[in-house]
Scaffold this active site. Structure first.
Site, PDB file in Angstrom:
ATOM      1  N   HIS A  19       4.711 -14.690 -19.045  1.00 51.26           N
ATOM      2  CA  HIS A  19       5.712 -15.461 -19.797  1.00 51.26           C
ATOM      3  C   HIS A  19       5.256 -16.903 -19.968  1.00 51.26           C
ATOM      4  CE1 HIS A  19       8.971 -12.397 -19.657  1.00 51.26           C
ATOM      5  NE2 HIS A  19       8.262 -11.972 -18.625  1.00 51.26           N
ATOM      6  N   GLY A 176      14.796 -10.236 -19.782  1.00 50.19           N
ATOM      7  CA  GLY A 176      16.031 -10.745 -19.167  1.00 50.19           C
ATOM      8  C   GLY A 176      16.625  -9.782 -18.164  1.00 50.19           C
ATOM      9  N   HIS A 203      10.745  -4.663 -21.079  1.00 51.68           N
ATOM     10  CA  HIS A 203      10.929  -4.784 -19.629  1.00 51.68           C
ATOM     11  C   HIS A 203      11.868  -3.661 -19.190  1.00 51.68           C
ATOM     12  CE1 HIS A 203       9.517  -8.914 -20.085  1.00 51.68           C
ATOM     13  NE2 HIS A 203       9.506  -9.049 -18.769  1.00 51.68           N
ATOM     14  N   GLU A 206      12.552  -2.379 -13.614  1.00 49.90           N
ATOM     15  CA  GLU A 206      12.249  -3.417 -12.622  1.00 49.90           C
ATOM     16  C   GLU A 206      13.461  -3.535 -11.689  1.00 49.90           C
ATOM     17  OE1 GLU A 206      12.106  -7.317 -14.325  1.00 49.90           O
ATOM     18  OE2 GLU A 206      11.161  -8.238 -12.589  1.00 49.90           O
TER      19      GLU A 206
HETATM   20 ZN   LIG Z   1       8.322 -10.220 -17.390  1.00 46.93          ZN
END
Ligand SMILES: [Zn+2]
Length: 362
Positions: A19, A176, A203, A206
């Site tokens: 990022h 996010g 994403h 996670e």
């Molecule tokens: Zn990430």
């Protein structure tokens, strides 16, 4: 032979998940804050600020981890600031031996002072291009939509990504906080990207389970998965061996879907307890297409060489394994096929030949 940090820094590396606002230099945050009269920083000492970011990020929770971004994004609100951060990112990649990087950011976070999304993307691209010319590091940009925001915004961001597709942007991401914000809410934006024959990474898996990975791939058409840590929920595992796989894990394996693994970051956000317990070891041994990534270098206090070293140490990887993982990453990059092949054959393979000779000579 031990793979030292210095040695690992010399081998050519590829980074797909990093990022832009998670890798700003602490000193730069301080200088930009001064320029922009940003008063919210907890300290104006670079070492203290570095420590503050790390302390904040290492509390075992993704929402807490994300708090530090308020300050990095808080100072990335002008064209000059965005260009500078992008340029320095490329310089840092060069120092770490990264030859190709995909950097990602969410334009919505850089519009607090009224910059238009187009201007934000252009400023970042200017910095990256200048860095590439100076340091020879190649790049691609991923534009992020945010999963907790209105899906209509995601649609605008998807259109923005496609608009810049031949100017350095190579794909679209959804980032996010994961819990409570399933990717399929943003399905229209993803279908738009698909109809445009463009690239998607998401994403997933996670902070939330295998359901999130399934939605990312089967509802949203993700070509790569960011993290995928909890894919092992779809496997029966005993004593480190996979006894059987569910259809999702089998699909990811068979379709060679690249997994952007972030070892240290996953420990910091609490996705796993320790690196040794990270499913990376199993995923690698069972031939999933895994790659190694930093996620947020400032918050986690790491470089890609650190991640290579952590993987080597905890999972017994040798130089051959790291070469395989690096080539996997380049194969999985979103730049055109011809570019990927050129980097693999002209840069990565000769780089590893040299590294091997160097290792033998020692
Ligand atoms: Zn990430």
């Amino acid at each position: 032979m031990k793979l030292t940090k210095n040695f690992l820094r010399t081998i050519p590396k590829v980074l797909l998940h990093d990022h832009l606002d998670g890798g700003v230099r602490a000193q730069t945050v301080i200088e930009l804050a001064k320029d922009q009269h940003y008063k919210k920083l907890p300290t104006s000492d670079a070492d203290e600020l570095t420590a503050w970011f790390r302390r904040g990020a290492q509390r075992g929770s993704l929402p807490l981890f994300l708090e530090g971004f308020e300050h990095t994004c808080g100072v990335m609100q002008t064209e000059e600031a965005l260009e500078r951060v992008a340029y320095e990112m490329i310089e840092d990649m060069h120092s770490d031996g990264v030859v190709y990087v995909e950097t990602r950011f969410a334009p919505v976070f850089h519009a607090q002072k009224g910059l238009a999304h187009h201007t934000i993307v252009k400023s970042v691209l200017r910095g990256l291009e200048r860095g590439k010319k100076k340091f020879g590091v190649e790049y691609g940009v991923l534009i992020c939509a945010m999963r907790n925001m209105n899906p209509a915004i995601s649609q605008d961001i998807a259109e923005l990504a496609v608009e810049f597709r031949n100017l350095g942007v190579v794909g679209f991401d959804l980032a996010g906080e994961e819990g409570g914000y399933p990717p399929k809410k943003h399905v229209d934006a993803f279908h738009y990207i698909q109809r445009e024959n463009f690239n998607i990474t998401i994403h997933a898996g996670e902070a939330f389970g295998k359901e999130s990975i399934w939605q990312a791939i089967q509802w949203c058409g993700a070509h790569r998965i960011g993290h995928a840590t909890r894919l092992t929920e779809d496997m029966r595992i005993k004593d480190g061996e996979v006894l059987s796989m569910g259809t999702l894990a089998q699909y990811v394996l068979d379709k060679r879907i690249p997994l952007e693994i972030c070892l240290t970051s996953n420990v910091h956000t609490g996705a796993v307890k320790t690196i040794a317990e990270h499913p990376f070891g199993i995923l690698y041994r069972y031939k999933f297409r895994v790659t190694l990534n930093t996620d947020d270098r400032l918050m986690s206090g790491i470089t890609l060489s650190d991640e290579y070293q952590a993987a080597a140490e905890h999972f017994g990887l040798k130089l051959d394994d790291l070469e395989k993982i690096t080539i996997n990453a380049m194969k999985s990059a979103f730049v055109p096929y011809k570019e990927r092949i050129r980097i693999i054959y002209d840069v990565l393979k000769p780089g590893f030949v040299k590294a091997r000779e160097h290792q033998k000579a020692k």
